[in-house]
Design a protein around this motif. Structure first.
Motif: not given
Length: 444
Positions: A11-15, A45-59
């Motif tokens: 997702l980061t690469l495509f962004s 963006y929607g996929l990322i913020i809906r992830q329950q286990d997203s790493s805040i520091e990474f994003w």
């Protein structure tokens, strides 16, 4: 840092590819390609913020990277920056931008003020409306890079990105202080509209958001003088934060508001006095009048009233209606702020400040609903405030408002009204849905 999922890197690469495409490739008039790229970015963006286990520091790290992608690009979706540089070059040469219209200066042999730059201004026959803090940044950018437009743009963008970093850190801090979910920071930090319009298109809402958040941060810490200074800086960047003052005054109470108001007026006086001239008031008044009585873009209630005018009178009634809608918005904002102020305690505690930010969100909503102009970047301030609430209609709005770019072509702009209608129908519809759910929850 914990090991991240392969999906996060993908997702980061495509962004990165998407933001680089908008920064250095896609032009404003290429509507289909522009919307496809933005749509893909918004979907990720929607996929990322809906992830329950997203790493805040990474994003958050990724959010900073996405902004830096634009550092060396000239804005491709907005030409406002040419006026910033025009005003900055006038200041640098010892001329006051509000003394004369831009067309007056073209033939005077002022360094950097020439026909080539003049031809790029989107409002060459009008006075600027930008207050002193913004004007200082324009002047400073020209001092740093006297002869290069790109050099001035890079300086201004670096400053706005720094403000964005500050805003993200402030939101994180305030979320923690208010005991709100930490993950909400990603709603703002990763939002494509915020990244493209503020870091990419060089809009000074980045400064407004940073200073407004700073106002609340120092109020929480009982640092009144610094908080008043931050509010003065916000107003000095753009005049819009003036509409936040009634709600702020209602929260502070009579005794505190007198002290805070005195400090604010004093600091604003210090900011405005260097650029004071008898023509400043006339120039800014004329520009404000044109803002309410001539310009129109992506409006909601105003467009309905305008259609009634065409039907009833056969012409555009903006000159008689624009300022009246502004007056109605002002009355509603005062009434809302006063009514909300009745709910405050004499000495607001930490729980009061999320409500203040929520009140400011609703105040902005009132203003935008009655405005004749709602540019996409206006919604970024609304999004920053909405992070401290449970409402997410603003997130939807940040996606749909970008559709307003469809009206641009190589020769000009022609707004597609059915797209504007769909934008507001979906946003207001989702807002009603959220309000209904909240009412049902409270009534149980």
């Amino acid at each position: 840092m914990a090991k991240q999922k392969p999906l996060y890197y993908l997702l980061t690469l495509f962004s990165i590819i998407g933001y680089a495409g908008i920064a250095y490739g896609v032009q404003r008039h290429e509507s289909v390609l522009l919307l496809l790229v933005f749509g893909a970015l918004f979907l990720m963006y929607g996929l990322i913020i809906r992830q329950q286990d997203s790493s805040i520091e990474f994003w958050i790290g990724a959010a900073f990277l996405f902004r830096l992608i634009f550092l060396f690009a000239l804005p491709s979706l907005s030409d406002d920056f040419y006026r910033f540089i025009w005003d900055g070059r006038l200041w640098s040469a010892g001329y006051h931008p509000f003394l004369e219209l831009p067309s007056t200066y073209v033939q005077q042999g002022i360094g950097g003020i020439d026909q080539q730059l003049f031809s790029k201004l989107n409002s060459p026959q009008y006075f600027a409306i930008y207050p002193p803090v913004s004007q200082f940044v324009y002047w400073l950018s020209v001092k740093v890079s006297p002869h290069s437009i790109l050099g001035s743009v890079i300086f201004m963008r670096a400053l706005l990105i720094a403000a964005e970093v500050g805003s993200i850190l402030l939101i994180q801090n305030l979320l923690k202080r208010f005991a709100l979910p930490a993950k909400r920071i990603l709603i703002y930090a990763l939002n494509p509209l915020v990244i493209i319009e503020l870091a990419g298109n060089l809009h000074f809402e980045a400064l407004i958001i940073f200073f407004v958040l700073l106002v609340v941060y120092f109020l929480v810490k009982n640092r009144w003088v610094i908080s008043a200074g931050a509010m003065a800086l916000a107003i000095g960047s753009k005049l819009l934060p003036l509409i936040f003052l009634p709600a702020l005054a209602s929260m502070l109470g009579v005794k505190n508001v007198l002290r805070y108001g005195f400090l604010l007026i004093l600091i604003l006086f210090v900011f405005f006095i260097p650029m004071y001239n008898s023509q400043v008031i006339n120039g800014m008044s004329e520009s404000l009048g044109l803002y309410f009585n001539k310009f129109e873009f992506n409006a909601s209630i105003y467009y309905l009233v305008r259609e009634f005018g065409f039907w009833q009178y056969g012409y555009n009634i903006i000159q008689t209606v624009g300022w009246k809608l502004g007056l109605i918005a002002g009355i509603l904002i005062l009434a809302f702020s006063f009514e909300s102020g009745l709910k405050w305690n004499a000495s607001p505690d930490i729980k009061a400040y999320p409500k203040l930010l929520s009140d400011w969100m609703w105040v902005l909503c009132i203003y935008f609903l009655f405005a004749t102009i709602v540019h996409p970047w206006y919604i970024t301030t609304l999004l920053a405030l909405s992070v401290f609430t449970s409402y997410r209609f603003v997130v939807l709005w940040t996606g749909l408002v970008f559709l307003s770019y469809v009206g641009y072509s190589q020769t000009g702009f022609n707004e597609v009204l059915w797209i504007t209608a769909c934008e507001y129908l979906f946003v207001i519809g989702y807002l009603i849905f959220e309000l209904r759910n909240r009412f049902l929850l409270i009534s149980r």
